[in-house]
Design a protein around this motif. Structure first.
Motif, PDB file in Angstrom:
ATOM      1  N   TYR A  69       6.847 -13.497 -75.154  1.00 56.53           N
ATOM      2  CA  TYR A  69       6.420 -12.516 -76.149  1.00 56.53           C
ATOM      3  C   TYR A  69       7.174 -11.210 -75.967  1.00 56.53           C
ATOM      4  O   TYR A  69       7.762 -10.660 -76.916  1.00 56.53           O
ATOM      5  N   GLU A  70       7.160 -10.683 -74.745  1.00 51.64           N
ATOM      6  CA  GLU A  70       7.793  -9.392 -74.485  1.00 51.64           C
ATOM      7  C   GLU A  70       9.308  -9.462 -74.694  1.00 51.64           C
ATOM      8  O   GLU A  70       9.914  -8.524 -75.226  1.00 51.64           O
ATOM      9  N   TYR A  71       9.908 -10.565 -74.300  1.00 56.11           N
ATOM     10  CA  TYR A  71      11.345 -10.759 -74.463  1.00 56.11           C
ATOM     11  C   TYR A  71      11.720 -10.711 -75.949  1.00 56.11           C
ATOM     12  O   TYR A  71      12.612  -9.975 -76.372  1.00 56.11           O
ATOM     13  N   GLY A  72      11.012 -11.488 -76.761  1.00 66.29           N
ATOM     14  CA  GLY A  72      11.305 -11.534 -78.195  1.00 66.29           C
ATOM     15  C   GLY A  72      11.008 -10.231 -78.895  1.00 66.29           C
ATOM     16  O   GLY A  72      11.778  -9.787 -79.766  1.00 66.29           O
ATOM     17  N   ALA A  73       9.891  -9.595 -78.544  1.00 63.67           N
ATOM     18  CA  ALA A  73       9.514  -8.340 -79.187  1.00 63.67           C
ATOM     19  C   ALA A  73      10.536  -7.249 -78.901  1.00 63.67           C
ATOM     20  O   ALA A  73      10.937  -6.496 -79.799  1.00 63.67           O
ATOM     21  N   PHE A  74      10.994  -7.178 -77.647  1.00 64.55           N
ATOM     22  CA  PHE A  74      11.957  -6.134 -77.309  1.00 64.55           C
ATOM     23  C   PHE A  74      13.318  -6.404 -77.944  1.00 64.55           C
ATOM     24  O   PHE A  74      13.998  -5.476 -78.399  1.00 64.55           O
ATOM     25  N   LEU A  75      13.736  -7.674 -78.014  1.00 63.62           N
ATOM     26  CA  LEU A  75      14.981  -8.006 -78.704  1.00 63.62           C
ATOM     27  C   LEU A  75      14.924  -7.575 -80.167  1.00 63.62           C
ATOM     28  O   LEU A  75      15.904  -7.062 -80.722  1.00 63.62           O
ATOM     29  N   GLN A  76      13.766  -7.764 -80.802  1.00 58.58           N
ATOM     30  CA  GLN A  76      13.615  -7.378 -82.211  1.00 58.58           C
ATOM     31  C   GLN A  76      13.710  -5.864 -82.375  1.00 58.58           C
ATOM     32  O   GLN A  76      14.316  -5.367 -83.337  1.00 58.58           O
ATOM     33  N   ILE A  77      13.131  -5.132 -81.435  1.00 57.44           N
ATOM     34  CA  ILE A  77      13.208  -3.676 -81.490  1.00 57.44           C
ATOM     35  C   ILE A  77      14.660  -3.213 -81.383  1.00 57.44           C
ATOM     36  O   ILE A  77      15.101  -2.323 -82.119  1.00 57.44           O
ATOM     37  N   LEU A  78      15.417  -3.828 -80.470  1.00 55.42           N
ATOM     38  CA  LEU A  78      16.831  -3.483 -80.343  1.00 55.42           C
ATOM     39  C   LEU A  78      17.596  -3.828 -81.628  1.00 55.42           C
ATOM     40  O   LEU A  78      18.487  -3.085 -82.051  1.00 55.42           O
ATOM     41  N   ASP A  79      17.251  -4.953 -82.231  1.00 60.66           N
ATOM     42  CA  ASP A  79      17.872  -5.336 -83.507  1.00 60.66           C
ATOM     43  C   ASP A  79      17.593  -4.294 -84.587  1.00 60.66           C
ATOM     44  O   ASP A  79      18.491  -3.868 -85.324  1.00 60.66           O
ATOM     45  N   ASP A  80      16.328  -3.909 -84.699  1.00 62.85           N
ATOM     46  CA  ASP A  80      15.934  -2.947 -85.731  1.00 62.85           C
ATOM     47  C   ASP A  80      16.582  -1.583 -85.492  1.00 62.85           C
ATOM     48  O   ASP A  80      16.925  -0.874 -86.448  1.00 62.85           O
ATOM     49  N   LEU A  81      16.750  -1.240 -84.223  1.00 62.59           N
ATOM     50  CA  LEU A  81      17.446   0.006 -83.889  1.00 62.59           C
ATOM     51  C   LEU A  81      18.894  -0.047 -84.355  1.00 62.59           C
ATOM     52  O   LEU A  81      19.386   0.872 -85.013  1.00 62.59           O
ATOM     53  N   GLN A  82      19.579  -1.140 -84.034  1.00 67.37           N
ATOM     54  CA  GLN A  82      20.988  -1.266 -84.382  1.00 67.37           C
ATOM     55  C   GLN A  82      21.198  -1.350 -85.895  1.00 67.37           C
ATOM     56  O   GLN A  82      22.200  -0.874 -86.416  1.00 67.37           O
ATOM     57  N   ASP A  83      20.233  -1.934 -86.603  1.00 66.97           N
ATOM     58  CA  ASP A  83      20.370  -2.153 -88.047  1.00 66.97           C
ATOM     59  C   ASP A  83      19.668  -1.088 -88.883  1.00 66.97           C
ATOM     60  O   ASP A  83      19.536  -1.254 -90.101  1.00 66.97           O
ATOM     61  N   ALA A  84      19.217  -0.011 -88.263  1.00 68.05           N
ATOM     62  CA  ALA A  84      18.373   0.966 -88.963  1.00 68.05           C
ATOM     63  C   ALA A  84      19.015   1.490 -90.238  1.00 68.05           C
ATOM     64  O   ALA A  84      18.381   1.521 -91.301  1.00 68.05           O
ATOM     65  N   ARG A  85      20.271   1.895 -90.166  1.00 62.93           N
ATOM     66  CA  ARG A  85      20.937   2.469 -91.335  1.00 62.93           C
ATOM     67  C   ARG A  85      21.080   1.442 -92.454  1.00 62.93           C
ATOM     68  O   ARG A  85      20.797   1.729 -93.615  1.00 62.93           O
ATOM     69  N   GLN A  86      21.533   0.231 -92.095  1.00 58.70           N
ATOM     70  CA  GLN A  86      21.698  -0.807 -93.110  1.00 58.70           C
ATOM     71  C   GLN A  86      20.353  -1.226 -93.689  1.00 58.70           C
ATOM     72  O   GLN A  86      20.234  -1.471 -94.894  1.00 58.70           O
ATOM     73  N   ASP A  87      19.328  -1.323 -92.829  1.00 61.61           N
ATOM     74  CA  ASP A  87      17.986  -1.660 -93.318  1.00 61.61           C
ATOM     75  C   ASP A  87      17.504  -0.620 -94.327  1.00 61.61           C
ATOM     76  O   ASP A  87      16.933  -0.962 -95.372  1.00 61.61           O
ATOM     77  N   TYR A  88      17.752   0.657 -94.016  1.00 64.62           N
ATOM     78  CA  TYR A  88      17.337   1.720 -94.937  1.00 64.62           C
ATOM     79  C   TYR A  88      18.042   1.578 -96.286  1.00 64.62           C
ATOM     80  O   TYR A  88      17.416   1.683 -97.342  1.00 64.62           O
ATOM     81  N   LEU A  89      19.331   1.303 -96.246  1.00 67.62           N
ATOM     82  CA  LEU A  89      20.094   1.139 -97.483  1.00 67.62           C
ATOM     83  C   LEU A  89      19.627  -0.081 -98.274  1.00 67.62           C
ATOM     84  O   LEU A  89      19.673  -0.090 -99.512  1.00 67.62           O
ATOM     85  N   ASP A  90      19.156  -1.109 -97.543  1.00 71.01           N
ATOM     86  CA  ASP A  90      18.674  -2.334 -98.194  1.00 71.01           C
ATOM     87  C   ASP A  90      17.202  -2.241 -98.595  1.00 71.01           C
ATOM     88  O   ASP A  90      16.659  -3.190 -99.168  1.00 71.01           O
ATOM     89  N   GLY A  91      16.554  -1.109 -98.279  1.00 67.91           N
ATOM     90  CA  GLY A  91      15.151  -0.956 -98.620  1.00 67.91           C
ATOM     91  C   GLY A  91      14.209  -1.715 -97.708  1.00 67.91           C
ATOM     92  O   GLY A  91      13.096  -2.073 -98.116  1.00 67.91           O
ATOM     93  N   VAL A  92      14.635  -1.974 -96.464  1.00 68.26           N
ATOM     94  CA  VAL A  92      13.776  -2.636 -95.475  1.00 68.26           C
ATOM     95  C   VAL A  92      13.241  -1.556 -94.541  1.00 68.26           C
ATOM     96  O   VAL A  92      13.991  -0.958 -93.768  1.00 68.26           O
ATOM     97  N   MET A  93      11.927  -1.313 -94.602  1.00 66.08           N
ATOM     98  CA  MET A  93      11.338  -0.189 -93.886  1.00 66.08           C
ATOM     99  C   MET A  93      10.794  -0.597 -92.517  1.00 66.08           C
ATOM    100  O   MET A  93       9.602  -0.865 -92.345  1.00 66.08           O
ATOM    101  N   THR A  94      11.676  -0.686 -91.515  1.00 59.14           N
ATOM    102  CA  THR A  94      11.243  -0.940 -90.145  1.00 59.14           C
ATOM    103  C   THR A  94      10.786   0.375 -89.524  1.00 59.14           C
ATOM    104  O   THR A  94      10.885   1.442 -90.150  1.00 59.14           O
ATOM    105  N   CYS A  95      10.320   0.322 -88.278  1.00 54.55           N
ATOM    106  CA  CYS A  95       9.847   1.554 -87.645  1.00 54.55           C
ATOM    107  C   CYS A  95      10.992   2.546 -87.430  1.00 54.55           C
ATOM    108  O   CYS A  95      10.755   3.748 -87.277  1.00 54.55           O
TER     109      CYS A  95
END
Length: 407
Positions: free
Chosen positions: A273-299
């Protein structure tokens, strides 16, 4: 048999509590690199890049020598230990990677390189779990199927040409198929998805391994819930957003674990659980700008219109330190794996900042650069040089395609 649902909720609550209590200030500790140290590292990097570019210029690059030089670079320039390098570059890992690519083409000759790369990330996680849990490192039917499932389903759900109602209808049909129902597909891609589920069923009998399918339903539910993140502006609370994001990552790696082991004990579930959750957080961090442009509202992406991500990335750093300590507590004898996680996460953390500098304050960039082994200005100049590695990988994948066609 553990009650996965209750335990999952307990671990989730603990993880969210840890995140909420992580400090937002810049870390006070950590190794700093002097200007001289950075220049030494940069010199090693330049020699390595020059070698790879030289080899790539030949019609038949010496890939064994490139691999050997890459291992030396990881050891001498990036300070990976011999044990850590064995986990990454073992013959079993490399052979399994080749086998996956070959079998992926057999399943679908139309798979593109992008989809292969997307699937390989999960392949490497599952191969790593096989090694970590003492299993034979190989491409099993379920490893192949699960690693291909989510390029297919992710791409279908992310396809802008498919409206939201159609996506929801597909999600409902897919859930029924994961539950063991016979479902009629609405497209060729959907049929391929159901064929992959059948591949998993060939390895794990539903009656003897019910938790395998519960875990597949859990990642499907998490993916479906993530549709709520697609919006022109944040519609959910920060806590709701965070929970949706970490559930997607956690449930994915937990499913990896079930497909590797068949069943999980409490300690294994906690770690995954912790391994997957933290990997996802790192993903969302790296993709923050592109997610924003795509209208995906991560933390992360939802914060961009209102300021920088300085505080959030500090919380991410401290969360990572807590996860590393958790791994040490759960598996105290796995020293090599602990070191590999620590080093890999540190590099991902720095790469995320370097590639998204516009999302952080100038003061934060100046501070973090002191802890990086390379100057950011140097990395910026060398960024295009790293495309050589991608080109060599694409060439290797095309070789497997040709070998499959000629077999």
């Amino acid at each position: 048999m553990i009650n996965q649902s209750e335990l999952y909720n307990k671990i989730q609550d603990q993880f969210i509590s840890i995140w909420e209590n992580c400090p937002e200030h810049f870390p006070a500790t950590g190794k700093r690199f002097s200007y001289l140290e950075k220049r030494i590292w940069e010199s090693k990097f330049d020699r390595f890049i020059k070698f790879v570019q030289n080899e790539a210029s030949f019609e038949q690059p010496n890939k064994l020598e490139i691999l050997r030089k890459t291992q030396i670079f990881f050891k001498e320039a990036l300070s990976y230990s011999s044990d850590q390098l064995e986990l990454i570059f073992s013959d079993e890992m490399l052979d399994a990677t080749k086998d996956f690519i070959h079998k992926a083409w057999l399943f679908d000759p139309n798979l593109g390189n992008t989809e292969i790369f997307q699937a390989l990330r999960n392949v490497w996680i599952m191969l790593g779990l096989q090694s970590f849990f003492g299993k034979e490192i190989k491409i099993t039917p379920s490893l192949l199927a699960y690693s291909l499932l989510y390029p297919y389903t992710d791409n279908l759900i992310d396809d802008a040409s498919i409206n939201k109602e159609e996506k929801i209808n597909f999600c409902q049909r897919f859930a029924l198929r994961l539950e063991g129902e016979s479902v009629k597909s609405e497209s060729g891609t959907e049929q391929q998805i159901y064929d992959l589920v059948e591949m998993i069923e060939s390895e794990f009998d539903r009656e003897n391994y019910p938790e395998v399918y519960h875990s597949l339903l859990a990642i499907h539910d998490a993916q479906t819930q993530s549709l709520a993140l697609v919006s022109d502006k944040p519609m959910l609370s920060e806590e709701e957003t965070f929970k949706i994001c970490i559930n997607k990552g956690a449930s994915s790696v937990i499913a990896d674990g079930y497909l590797v082991l068949g069943n999980l004990d409490e300690k294994q579930l906690h770690f995954l659980y912790e391994y997957g959750a933290f990997l996802q957080i790192l993903d969302d961090l790296q993709d923050a700008r592109q997610d924003y442009l795509d209208g995906v509202m991560t933390c992360f992406s939802r914060k961009l219109p209102y300021g920088n991500l300085d505080k959030l990335i500090c919380k991410t750093y401290f969360l990572g330190k807590t996860f590393q300590q958790s791994v040490s507590n759960l598996y105290p004898d796995e020293i090599s794996f602990q070191g590999l996680i620590k080093k890999s996460f540190a590099l991902l953390f720095l790469v995320s900042i370097f590639e998204n500098q516009e999302d952080f304050s100038d003061d934060f960039i100046l501070k973090i650069e002191k802890h990086a082994p390379f100057r950011f200005s140097f990395l910026h100049k060398r960024k295009t040089d790293l495309e050589t590695f991608r080109d060599l990988m694409l060439q290797k994948i095309d070789e497997y395609r040709l070998s499959r066609c000629n077999a």
